[in-house]
Design a protein around this motif. Structure first.
Motif, mmCIF file in Angstrom:
data_model
loop_
_atom_site.group_PDB
_atom_site.id
_atom_site.type_symbol
_atom_site.label_atom_id
_atom_site.label_comp_id
_atom_site.label_asym_id
_atom_site.label_seq_id
_atom_site.Cartn_x
_atom_site.Cartn_y
_atom_site.Cartn_z
ATOM 1 N N ALA A 69 0.819 -1.203 0.000
ATOM 2 C CA ALA A 69 0.000 0.000 0.000
ATOM 3 C C ALA A 69 0.859 1.261 0.000
ATOM 4 O O ALA A 69 2.088 1.218 0.024
ATOM 5 C CB ALA A 69 -0.921 0.005 1.217
ATOM 6 N N ALA A 70 0.175 2.410 -0.020
ATOM 7 C CA ALA A 70 0.810 3.721 0.068
ATOM 8 C C ALA A 70 -0.263 4.726 0.469
ATOM 9 O O ALA A 70 -1.458 4.479 0.302
ATOM 10 C CB ALA A 70 1.435 4.120 -1.264
ATOM 11 N N GLY A 104 5.987 3.281 -0.926
ATOM 12 C CA GLY A 104 5.104 2.175 -0.597
ATOM 13 C C GLY A 104 5.593 1.415 0.624
ATOM 14 O O GLY A 104 6.739 1.572 1.064
ATOM 15 N N PHE A 105 4.738 0.578 1.182
ATOM 16 C CA PHE A 105 5.102 -0.277 2.312
ATOM 17 C C PHE A 105 4.096 -1.413 2.397
ATOM 18 O O PHE A 105 2.952 -1.294 1.949
ATOM 19 C CB PHE A 105 5.142 0.512 3.631
ATOM 20 C CG PHE A 105 3.835 1.175 3.999
ATOM 21 C CD1 PHE A 105 2.941 0.562 4.863
ATOM 22 C CD2 PHE A 105 3.497 2.415 3.465
ATOM 23 C CE1 PHE A 105 1.737 1.170 5.192
ATOM 24 C CE2 PHE A 105 2.304 3.028 3.793
ATOM 25 C CZ PHE A 105 1.422 2.405 4.656
ATOM 26 N N PHE A 106 4.531 -2.530 2.966
ATOM 27 C CA PHE A 106 3.632 -3.666 3.153
ATOM 28 C C PHE A 106 2.824 -3.499 4.432
ATOM 29 O O PHE A 106 3.350 -3.053 5.461
ATOM 30 C CB PHE A 106 4.412 -4.976 3.227
ATOM 31 C CG PHE A 106 4.625 -5.643 1.890
ATOM 32 C CD1 PHE A 106 3.566 -6.252 1.235
ATOM 33 C CD2 PHE A 106 5.871 -5.651 1.304
ATOM 34 C CE1 PHE A 106 3.742 -6.873 0.011
ATOM 35 C CE2 PHE A 106 6.071 -6.266 0.075
ATOM 36 C CZ PHE A 106 5.006 -6.883 -0.565
ATOM 37 N N VAL A 107 1.554 -3.884 4.348
ATOM 38 C CA VAL A 107 0.650 -3.892 5.500
ATOM 39 C C VAL A 107 0.175 -5.315 5.730
ATOM 40 O O VAL A 107 -0.266 -5.996 4.792
ATOM 41 C CB VAL A 107 -0.582 -2.995 5.257
ATOM 42 C CG1 VAL A 107 -1.553 -3.105 6.430
ATOM 43 C CG2 VAL A 107 -0.175 -1.558 5.023
ATOM 44 N N GLN A 108 0.273 -5.787 6.959
ATOM 45 C CA GLN A 108 -0.337 -7.059 7.345
ATOM 46 C C GLN A 108 -1.256 -6.778 8.524
ATOM 47 O O GLN A 108 -0.802 -6.584 9.655
ATOM 48 C CB GLN A 108 0.725 -8.094 7.718
ATOM 49 C CG GLN A 108 0.140 -9.484 7.974
ATOM 50 C CD GLN A 108 1.222 -10.526 8.189
ATOM 51 O OE1 GLN A 108 2.204 -10.288 8.881
ATOM 52 N NE2 GLN A 108 1.035 -11.695 7.599
ATOM 53 N N LYS A 109 -2.555 -6.706 8.223
ATOM 54 C CA LYS A 109 -3.526 -6.461 9.282
ATOM 55 C C LYS A 109 -3.599 -7.673 10.207
ATOM 56 O O LYS A 109 -3.313 -8.799 9.819
ATOM 57 C CB LYS A 109 -4.902 -6.190 8.667
ATOM 58 C CG LYS A 109 -4.977 -4.938 7.795
ATOM 59 C CD LYS A 109 -4.889 -3.666 8.617
ATOM 60 C CE LYS A 109 -6.106 -3.468 9.489
ATOM 61 N NZ LYS A 109 -6.005 -2.247 10.339
#
Length: 216
Positions: free
Chosen positions: A131-132, A195-200
């Motif tokens: 995401a970003a 950007g960066f990774f998201v892990q909910k």
């Protein structure tokens, strides 16, 4: 360099058109970027019109459904060919610049500042989203109750993975309710066009990152 603003303290321009300059590392290093503006369209050829010297460069976009990467390669005289055809605000992507004679690659994003009610949908945990921020603002990731932050919809147990372009490695930060983001980077600051990774967290309910923004 950001030709619009790195915070809300600056006015972009009357017609909300701006530009953002970023740099891709030399010698095949990866950069984790994001398109921060809306161009005439968001096709990869419009967003990333590379010089012929960047022949052989590759972009990698993460598909949230298959949880795997898609890629496209840049061929001088032809443009981008492959599975990645569009780069919209709110989506992160990796780029690897090749055949630039050991030099870094400069990229300029040009377009309109996204405005209105901006919704970035995030995969429910434990799936990953690359995401970003949909608002071109450099600020701490924060949470929905933190003024001056990116108002990320953080929940206890969420994890984000930012990219260190110098060390070429991920940095992990976890969110603890009532405490904030802790980890390799405490309270990570997300730059414009990054950007960066998201892990909910598993069982997450805050899976929409909503920003309401206007340049006026």
């Amino acid at each position: 360099m950001v030709g619009l603003a790195t915070s809300f303290a600056q006015v972009y321009s009357v017609n909300a058109v701006g530009y953002v300059n970023v740099t891709v590392p030399a010698n095949g290093g990866l950069a984790l970027l994001a398109n921060p503006l809306n161009g005439t369209n968001n096709s990869v050829d419009t967003v990333l019109p590379l010089p012929e010297s960047a022949d052989g460069s590759t972009i990698f976009k993460f598909d949230v459904n298959s949880q795997s990467y898609q890629s496209s390669g840049f061929i001088a005289g032809l443009g981008w060919l492959g599975d990645v055809t569009e780069l919209k605000p709110g989506e992160g992507f990796f780029i690897q610049a090749l055949n630039t004679a050991g030099n870094t690659l400069s990229i300029t994003f040009v377009g309109d500042v996204p405005q209105g009610s901006l919704v970035n949908n995030l995969a429910a945990g434990p799936r990953l989203t690359l995401a970003a921020s949909m608002v071109p603002q450099t600020a701490p990731l924060g949470d929905e109750a933190t003024p001056g932050s990116l108002l990320f919809p953080a929940e206890d147990g969420d994890t984000v993975f930012t990219w260190d372009a110098v060390a070429q490695t991920y940095l992990a930060s976890g969110y603890i309710e009532g405490v904030g983001w802790l980890g390799d980077v405490n309270d990570p600051v997300i730059s414009v066009a990054t950007g960066f990774f998201v892990q909910k967290t598993v069982g997450s309910v805050k899976n929409s990152w909503v920003r309401n923004f206007s340049v006026n």
